[in-house]
Design a protein around this motif. Structure first.
Motif, short mmCIF file in Angstrom:
data_model
loop_
_atom_site.label_atom_id
_atom_site.label_comp_id
_atom_site.label_asym_id
_atom_site.label_seq_id
_atom_site.Cartn_x
_atom_site.Cartn_y
_atom_site.Cartn_z
N VAL A 63 -12.92 -7.27 -5.73
CA VAL A 63 -13.43 -7.20 -4.36
C VAL A 63 -14.29 -5.94 -4.18
CG1 VAL A 63 -12.76 -6.94 -1.95
CG2 VAL A 63 -11.56 -8.55 -3.42
N ALA A 64 -13.86 -4.85 -4.78
CA ALA A 64 -14.56 -3.58 -4.60
C ALA A 64 -15.82 -3.46 -5.39
CB ALA A 64 -13.66 -2.42 -4.99
N THR A 97 1.72 -6.22 -9.56
CA THR A 97 0.95 -4.99 -9.41
C THR A 97 -0.37 -5.07 -10.17
OG1 THR A 97 3.03 -3.78 -9.23
CG2 THR A 97 1.05 -2.49 -9.61
N TRP A 138 -8.24 -6.27 -6.53
CA TRP A 138 -8.86 -5.16 -5.80
C TRP A 138 -10.14 -4.72 -6.52
CZ3 TRP A 138 -6.16 0.17 -4.83
CH2 TRP A 138 -6.79 0.81 -3.78
N PHE A 182 0.81 -1.21 0.00
CA PHE A 182 0.00 0.00 0.00
C PHE A 182 0.85 1.27 0.00
CE2 PHE A 182 -2.86 -3.20 1.81
CZ PHE A 182 -3.82 -3.15 0.83
N LEU A 238 -2.72 -7.44 -8.35
CA LEU A 238 -3.31 -6.81 -7.17
C LEU A 238 -4.41 -5.83 -7.56
CD1 LEU A 238 -0.22 -6.25 -4.89
CD2 LEU A 238 -2.14 -7.78 -4.49
N LEU A 239 -4.19 -5.06 -8.63
CA LEU A 239 -5.23 -4.15 -9.11
C LEU A 239 -6.47 -4.93 -9.56
CD1 LEU A 239 -3.36 -1.46 -11.20
CD2 LEU A 239 -4.77 -1.08 -9.20
N PHE A 273 2.77 1.08 -3.91
CA PHE A 273 1.96 0.50 -4.99
C PHE A 273 2.22 1.14 -6.36
CE2 PHE A 273 -2.15 -0.25 -7.15
CZ PHE A 273 -2.05 -1.63 -7.21
#
Length: 98
Positions: free
Chosen positions: A97-98, A87, A94, A39, A90-91, A42
């Motif tokens: 999940v969002a 990276t 993310w 975090f 992870l994006l 990133f």
């Protein structure tokens, strides 16, 4: 036996492409895959990974021409690709999940 670490008058800036890619790639891989650093670093992990891939590919080209070290350019390119892929993964996670 000549000293392989010392610079020579015939060295060009292209000799530094492999080691630069290696350092940027190592930073990118560690920053993208260590949970405590993700975090904080990133965006820098993606930028460093992209630069490592670019400098590494350029370093591979020049190493095949006889200038520079091939193994550092290949290692930097690989680590940069791992950092960029981490990276992007992870994006992607993310966004799911969002």
């Amino acid at each position: 036996m000549p000293d392989l670490v010392a610079s020579d008058r015939s060295d060009t800036p292209t000799v530094a492409l492999g080691p630069t890619a290696l350092v940027l790639g190592a930073f990118s891989a560690v920053a993208a895959w260590v949970p405590a650093l993700v975090f904080v670093t990133f965006p820098w992990a993606f930028i460093a990974g992209a630069l490592a891939v670019t400098f590494g590919a350029w370093g591979i080209y020049h190493a095949r021409q006889g200038t520079g070290r091939l193994w550092t350019a290949v290692a930097g390119t690989t680590l940069g690709a791992v950092g960029c892929a981490g990276t992007v993964a992870l994006l992607w996670l993310w966004a799911l999940v969002a």
